[in-house]
Design a protein around this motif. Structure first.
Motif, short mmCIF file in Angstrom:
data_model
loop_
_atom_site.label_atom_id
_atom_site.label_comp_id
_atom_site.label_asym_id
_atom_site.label_seq_id
_atom_site.Cartn_x
_atom_site.Cartn_y
_atom_site.Cartn_z
N LEU A 68 20.45 -53.59 22.23
CA LEU A 68 19.67 -53.97 22.33
C LEU A 68 18.59 -53.26 22.81
CD1 LEU A 68 19.98 -58.20 22.64
CD2 LEU A 68 19.54 -56.79 20.43
N GLY A 69 18.92 -52.35 23.58
CA GLY A 69 17.65 -51.78 24.01
C GLY A 69 17.52 -50.42 23.37
N THR A 77 16.82 -63.37 27.76
CA THR A 77 18.65 -64.33 28.48
C THR A 77 19.31 -63.59 27.34
OG1 THR A 77 16.98 -65.49 29.48
CG2 THR A 77 19.18 -66.00 29.63
N LEU A 78 21.04 -63.48 27.80
CA LEU A 78 21.83 -63.93 27.20
C LEU A 78 23.07 -64.49 27.75
CD1 LEU A 78 22.41 -60.24 26.55
CD2 LEU A 78 21.18 -61.62 24.56
N PRO A 103 12.96 -61.44 22.02
CA PRO A 103 11.69 -62.03 21.59
C PRO A 103 11.31 -60.43 20.18
CG PRO A 103 11.41 -61.34 24.06
CD PRO A 103 12.70 -60.77 23.64
N GLU A 104 10.96 -60.55 19.25
CA GLU A 104 10.91 -59.92 17.50
C GLU A 104 12.50 -59.26 17.32
OE1 GLU A 104 7.38 -59.18 17.28
OE2 GLU A 104 7.17 -60.42 19.10
N GLU A 108 19.76 -62.15 11.77
CA GLU A 108 20.39 -60.46 10.74
C GLU A 108 21.31 -59.67 11.77
OE1 GLU A 108 21.21 -58.46 7.18
OE2 GLU A 108 20.32 -60.55 6.48
N GLU A 109 20.24 -59.36 12.45
CA GLU A 109 19.51 -58.39 13.82
C GLU A 109 20.81 -58.12 14.48
OE1 GLU A 109 17.32 -54.22 14.54
OE2 GLU A 109 16.29 -55.89 13.82
N PHE A 110 20.25 -58.80 14.86
CA PHE A 110 20.78 -60.06 16.35
C PHE A 110 22.15 -59.87 16.17
CE2 PHE A 110 22.40 -63.36 19.34
CZ PHE A 110 21.85 -62.21 20.35
#
Length: 138
Positions: A68-69, A77-78, A103-104, A108-110
Motif C-alpha cells: 500500500l505504501g 488499520t489492517l 484513507p483515499e 477495487e484497488e485495495f
C-alpha cells in the motif's frame, strides 16, 4: 535482507498423553506448553495451527502495508483473521479475512493490492515451499 530466526520444540511421552513445550529465540514463547488437548480439544494452550495462523496473519498484514505504501497509501488499520483448517491429518486451507481502513483508496484497488500481498507474503510462499529435514538420534 537475509536472516535466520530460531524456534524449538520439545516433546515428552506418547502422542495423546505426552506434553511438549515451544520456545522462540525472542523468548516471546518460552517453554510454552502444548499437548494433544490444546491441539485437538478445547483445553487452553497453544498449538501449531494457531501459530501458523498468527504468523500468516502477521506477515500478510505487514506485506500489505508495504505494498500500500508503494502505491502512496498509509493504512490506518489492517485487521486480519486467519482460519487454519485441519482435516484428516493435514492442514488443507488457510483463510485470511481482511478488513482494512485505508484513507483515499478505492475498494477495487485495495482488493488488487491485497491479492498481490497474499501472493508475495513470505508465509504464503512458505505454505507451498519445500521442507528440508535434518534428522539424527542422540
Amino acid at each position: 535482507m537475509n536472516f535466520t530466526r530460531n524456534a524449538k520444540a520439545q516433546w515428552k511421552g506418547s502422542g495423546k498423553e505426552g506434553k511438549g513445550t515451544l520456545s522462540t529465540e525472542s523468548t516471546v514463547l518460552d517453554n510454552t506448553p502444548y499437548a494433544f488437548n490444546t491441539r485437538f480439544e478445547d483445553e487452553k494452550g497453544t498449538n501449531p495451527e494457531e501459530l501458523i495462523g498468527a504468523a500468516h496473519a502477521g506477515c500478510f498484514s505487514m506485506q500489505l502495508s508495504f505494498l500500500l505504501g508503494e502505491e502512496g497509501f498509509t493504512p490506518t488499520t489492517l485487521d486480519v483473521a486467519a482460519k487454519v483448517a485441519f482435516k484428516d491429518g493435514e492442514i488443507v486451507k488457510v483463510t485470511l479475512d481482511l478488513v482494512g481502513d485505508v484513507p483515499e483508496i478505492k475498494e477495487e484497488e485495495f482488493k488488487k493490492i491485497a491479492h498481490k500481498a497474499k501472493e508475495v507474503c513470505p508465509v504464503s510462499k512458505l505454505l507451498k515451499a519445500e521442507v528440508v529435514l535434518n534428522a539424527s538420534l542422540s
